[in-house]
Design a protein around this motif. Structure first.
Motif, short mmCIF file in Angstrom:
data_model
loop_
_atom_site.label_atom_id
_atom_site.label_comp_id
_atom_site.label_asym_id
_atom_site.label_seq_id
_atom_site.Cartn_x
_atom_site.Cartn_y
_atom_site.Cartn_z
N VAL A 120 0.81 -1.23 0.00
CA VAL A 120 0.00 0.00 0.00
C VAL A 120 0.85 1.29 0.00
N SER A 121 2.20 1.14 0.01
CA SER A 121 3.04 2.34 0.07
C SER A 121 2.84 3.18 -1.19
N PHE A 137 -2.53 5.58 2.36
CA PHE A 137 -2.89 4.50 3.29
C PHE A 137 -2.01 4.49 4.54
N ILE A 138 -0.73 4.92 4.38
CA ILE A 138 0.19 4.85 5.52
C ILE A 138 -0.26 5.90 6.55
N GLY A 143 -5.59 2.43 5.89
CA GLY A 143 -4.46 1.49 6.00
C GLY A 143 -4.66 0.54 7.16
N ILE A 219 1.88 -0.43 9.61
CA ILE A 219 1.23 0.42 8.60
C ILE A 219 0.89 1.80 9.20
#
Lengths: 272, 349
Positions: A120-121, A137-138, A143, A219
């Motif tokens: 998701v990065s 997301f982070i 996330g 995350i």
């Protein structure tokens, strides 16, 4: 246990083997209850009340509940039809697919977090799609929900699959011959008859998501879900400060769990 | 009219081999075979739950071999009813109505009409778990009939009900048939075939081994399998009459006394070959049926000798080889055959 059962139990003479099994059972129960009870006893109602009035704590508990709920509901849209497919159809490499579903349960959750981080990065496909709509997301509830879903989705899929497998195929066939489309059969026959299992699966997934720490902390350290907050308080201030939050979180989780279980319980007139 | 033309289908360890038969409008067609003979597979193929590898199925001249299940216009009642447990009886009936392309009548009204026809009107609000086996069977029938199917397929509808219920359900099926419903009924029980069917096809090992009217098939079994499977030896078309309080069945020149509670006068009787007693001279016994005849042939069988004698009609008796020797039975001998009124089983048409 009914009082008559208790009386009967008291009357029967215990054999040495009965004694052995009872003793091992008692030890296991004690092993689960003792640490929790110890923690509860060491927390006074006043500290609990104080902790509950802290905004940081309240926000984190609320965040944990709604992210886990959102993760459960969002992913159920795909997990439930997938469970139906697994229960009804045979396809090549089905064994492999079932094994893959169980993977999140067996891998260390911090490792799952690392894997998800790459997924998701910002430079990943999903990360870029998120960026396009202004979502990173982070460090974001989205996330957190993804991390929670990753580790808890096997519980929903497996329980729902068992539920669908328990629906007699004849009923579905009968519905088809009565002119229902496959979609209508799914929504009016399979889904309602497997509903109790599906609900159990949803509750399990939700509960498992709420208790996740390892994958989430990688995350999103912030905003803090309660398991992360407990860890942070323990690291920064020590056991005494981590304990009341833990107790409060356990109580709320238990209350929710009992509430959902009660809702999922068959009504007395439905039992048959 | 439903026609199956050379339907073949391979399953693991089993196959249907060029199954062909025709069910005319108004027929009560019985597909008779042992369990595992492929009967249910044939039904599922007709209903569209299973697609055949080759062959074709026609319903009223329309090719439906690959037609969608929902558009076939075929009703299938499963052996275990398959009534939806989470719906009331009314819910079950309306489920079938909702699937119809255009509902001419009010669904509630149609459900009630059908419930009345099958005497389940008092059960409409009940859940299936509270119903008996016979009631469930009626609900399943009502749910299928409400769609007015071109043909009604029944998969062993009487297999799991007790004796009392069996005759009740038989009467119901007969009534539904009389009202004009074409029926294809699958069973392993030859008594059902005789008591209900107008035509019979016998299936064995995925193949149709004989087809014809009930009378033809049981009177003249074309293979040992058909004869042996049904185990029918003394099978006669009869007309009943009551004389001096005694029920007599007339077939050809012979009148046979029997006991039955059926009121219909046209039917069949069966007497098991084991129940016939032979003697060389007339004897005095409690049995009421005595006929004199000539032995036509004696055939050794698994359990002794099958003795066929002509007493105006052909009787077949099963005796042990020792008895046959003791009596000195030879082809051409004159013998007496005796049997009780209770040994005669009657099936009305």
């Amino acid at each position: 246990m009914k009082s008559s059962n208790i009386k009967e139990f008291m009357r029967t003479k215990a054999s040495p083997s009965d004694l052995f099994f009872t003793l091992t059972g008692a030890l296991v129960l004690l092993f689960i209850i003792a640490p929790l009870l110890g923690m509860f006893l060491k927390t006074t109602p006043s500290t609990l009340f104080e902790t509950a009035s802290e905004t940081e704590v309240r926000q984190s508990i609320w965040l944990t509940i709604w992210t886990s709920l959102a993760a459960t509901l969002f992913f159920s849209v795909t997990a439930i039809p997938f469970a139906y497919l697994l229960a009804r159809k045979n396809f090549p490499f089905k064994g492999l697919v079932t094994g893959i579903i169980d993977l999140p349960v067996v891998i260390p959750h911090s490792a799952a977090g690392i894997a998800l981080l790459g997924f998701v990065s910002r430079d990943s496909v999903l990360g870029q799609m998120g960026s396009a709509i202004g979502l990173n997301f982070i460090g974001h509830p989205a996330g957190i929900a993804i991390a929670m879903a990753f580790v808890s989705i096997p519980y929903l899929i497996n329980t729902a699959r068992d539920g669908f497998a328990g629906v007699p195929e004849r009923l579905e066939k009968a519905a088809l011959t009565l002119g229902a489309s496959p979609g209508r059969v799914f929504f009016t026959i399979s889904l309602p008859l497997a509903w109790r299992n599906i609900l159990s699966g949803l509750i399990l997934m939700f509960a498992r998501g709420m208790s996740e720490f390892g994958a989430v902390v990688i995350i999103a350290y912030h905003p803090m879900i309660t398991p992360v907050l407990i860890y942070e308080r323990f690291g920064a201030f020590g056991l005494k400060y981590a304990r009341p939050v833990s107790v409060l979180f356990i109580l709320i989780s238990l209350a929710l769990f009992i509430l959902f279980r009660w809702m999922a319980k068959p009504k007395s007139n439905e039992k048959s | 009219m439903l026609s199956l033309c050379a339907i073949s289908k391979k399953f693991p360890g089993f196959e249907l081999k060029e199954v062909s038969f025709t069910v005319e409008d108004g027929d009560y067609f019985i597909l008779l075979g042992e369990s595992g003979a492929g009967k249910s597979m044939v039904l599922e193929t007709i209903a569209g739950l299973v697609l055949p590898d080759s062959g074709s199925i026609l319903l009223d001249g329309r090719e439906i071999t690959r037609e969608k299940i929902q558009r076939r216009g075929i009703g299938l009642v499963f052996q275990d009813h398959a009534v939806f447990p989470h719906m009331t009886v009314r819910g079950n009936l309306q489920y079938a109505l909702k699937a119809l392309p255009r509902v001419q009548e009010n669904t509630a009204e149609a459900a009630e009409k059908m419930a009345e026809r099958l005497s389940i009107i008092s059960l409409l609000e009940r859940k299936p778990a509270t119903l008996s086996g016979g009631e469930l069977q009626r609900v399943a029938l009502a749910r299928t009939l409400i769609q007015k199917p071109g043909i009604l397929l029944l998969d062993e509808p009487l297999a799991s009900v007790d004796h009392q219920l069996k005759s009740e359900l038989r009467a119901l099926l007969r009534q539904i048939h009389k009202e004009g419903q074409t029926i294809l009924h699958v069973t392993h029980d030859f008594e059902e075939a005789i008591s209900l069917g107008s035509r019979v096809a016998v299936i064995n090992n995925g193949m149709i081994v004989q087809e014809g009217t009930t009378h033809e098939v049981f009177e003249h079994p074309r293979s040992n399998f058909v004869a042996g499977f049904a185990g029918i030896k003394n099978f006669f078309r009869v007309t009943l009459s009551v004389k001096n309080g005694k029920t007599k069945a007339r077939t050809g020149p012979v009148e046979i006394e029997l006991i039955t509670e059926e009121n219909e006068t046209e039917g069949f009787i069966i007497i098991r070959a084991e129940d016939l007693v032979l003697s060389r001279e007339p004897v005095d016994t409690s049995m009421v049926n005595h006929f004199q005849g000539t032995i036509q042939r004696i055939v050794p069988s698994r359990s002794g000798c099958e003795v066929t004698l002509d007493a105006g009609i052909l009787f077949t008796a099963l005796v042990t080889s020792t008895s046959a020797d003791q009596l000195g039975l030879r082809e051409g001998n004159s013998v007496w055959v005796h049997f009780k009124a209770t040994a005669v089983k009657y099936f009305c048409l």
